[in-house]
Design an enzyme around this catalytic site. Structure first.
Site, PDB file in Angstrom:
ATOM      1  N   ASP A 251       0.839  -1.205   0.000  1.00 62.06           N
ATOM      2  CA  ASP A 251       0.000   0.000   0.000  1.00 62.06           C
ATOM      3  C   ASP A 251       0.873   1.253   0.000  1.00 62.06           C
ATOM      4  OD1 ASP A 251       0.989  -0.293   2.530  1.00 62.06           O
ATOM      5  OD2 ASP A 251      -0.879   0.207   3.564  1.00 62.06           O
ATOM      6  N   GLU A 252       2.046   1.156  -0.641  1.00 64.04           N
ATOM      7  CA  GLU A 252       2.968   2.286  -0.717  1.00 64.04           C
ATOM      8  C   GLU A 252       3.161   2.709  -2.171  1.00 64.04           C
ATOM      9  OE1 GLU A 252       6.535   2.388   1.836  1.00 64.04           O
ATOM     10  OE2 GLU A 252       5.951   0.347   2.412  1.00 64.04           O
TER      11      GLU A 252
END
Length: 358
Positions: A251-252
């Site tokens: 989720d980066e």
């Protein structure tokens, strides 16, 4: 056929001569065209040849100009180049043979190397050439070569397309369609090189999603994938074509914004991204809300920008945003100190808090 035939030039003989030499001309001593082969008649138009003088139909271009039958006769045995005066102005090659008994001249013409264009322009077929003429075979070879070259070109195009697609896949995150780590490294190296040479500077943003783990834990990985694709859509909507947007972890995300070095501009982009991420989503009838924390830095903050240092500084600014309560953007400064961690544990709930800039 015009003009009186000599005793040894019967109508049948002319017809048979046309089979052997379908582009012959019989020119009377007066310069009048008495007979012509069927292919030459087709090329010139039978009406144009009928009763016409040779010099009214053809221009003699080589080996020397000619205006009279005497001039033409002196070119016996030499290679001629003539061109039609009318219509397609097809170029022809030929040779002159004098007929016995003062019966004029026999000229045998051909298309030479322009045969392919002549076949196309005049819609000729193999029946328009003598059976012993190699032109038809050459035309078949030309067509075969053209077909092979066309197929090779198509094959090369398919190979290029496949290679480009493979390269694109190697540089693309499969789920979101964004750039991956490999593509980011290449884009960042180019941006750093340009900035180091005094060209356009750039901003580097590191985005980490807030409350994403809660979505995965409560709604499952399918919901997580759904959220990630929506995040990618938000990032595309808030960036430009020349920007690089890469997914570098679960989720980066990391963004490279060429030409964006003003803190106010960087902050405005970050705020719009966070606002877009906080728009409520519904997956299979159930709400799932997230937010995002962003850390940013700009190449102008460094005497000589370095990729690793900028990534570390953007990461430091990201953690500052996280510690200030998530849903925020922080722009790195040399005196930046990480504040006390004010984050609450991630819990499934209505979503993230309001966005802000640090």
């Amino acid at each position: 056929m015009n003009g009186a035939l000599p005793a040894d030039m019967t109508t049948m003989a002319v017809r048979e001569l046309g089979r052997l030499m379908p582009m012959f001309l019989w020119i009377a001593p007066t310069g009048q065209i008495c007979a012509a082969g069927p292919t030459l008649s087709k090329v010139c138009g039978a009406g144009l040849l009928s009763g016409a003088r040779f010099f009214d139909v053809f221009d003699l271009t080589k080996p020397s100009p000619a205006a009279t039958m005497a001039d033409l006769a002196r070119l016996t045995g030499q290679r001629l180049q003539v061109r039609l005066r009318h219509g397609a102005r097809t170029a022809l090659r030929g040779q002159i043979v004098p007929l016995a008994g003062q019966d004029g001249l026999l000229v045998n013409l051909s298309f030479g190397i322009a045969v392919a264009e002549a076949v196309r322009d005049h819609r000729l077929t193999d029946a328009d050439f003598a059976t012993t003429d190699l032109t038809v075979e050459l035309l078949y070879l030309t067509e075969a070569k053209a077909a092979v070259m066309e197929e090779l070109a198509a094959l090369n195009h398919r190979l290029d397309t496949a290679r480009n697609a493979a390269e694109a896949r190697a540089l693309t995150d499969a789920l979101t369609g964004l750039a991956n780590r490999r593509a980011l490294a290449a884009a960042l190296a180019r941006a750093v090189d340009a900035a180091s040479r005094g060209r356009r500077g750039f901003a580097l943003l590191h985005l980490d999603l807030d409350l994403f783990k809660a979505v995965n834990d409560t709604l499952g990985h399918a919901a997580g994938d759904f959220v990630l694709t929506r995040v990618a859509a938000v990032l595309r909507a808030e960036t430009r074509k020349q920007d690089t947007v890469a997914r570098v972890g679960g989720d980066e995300f990391v963004l490279i914004l060429p030409g964006q070095v003003d803190p106010a501009q960087i902050d405005a982009v970050a705020r719009r991204i966070i606002e877009g991420l906080e728009t409520p989503l519904v997956f299979e009838g159930r709400p799932c809300r997230i937010s995002g924390s962003i850390g940013a830095t700009a190449s102008c903050l460094y005497p000589v920008p370095e990729a690793d240092r900028m990534l570390n500084d953007a990461d430091t600014a990201l953690y500052a945003s996280k510690r200030r309560g998530r849903g925020r953007a922080t722009i790195y400064a040399p005196d930046l100190r990480l504040p006390e961690d004010r984050r609450a544990p991630e819990q499934p709930g209505p979503g993230a808090g309001g966005s802000g800039a640090g």
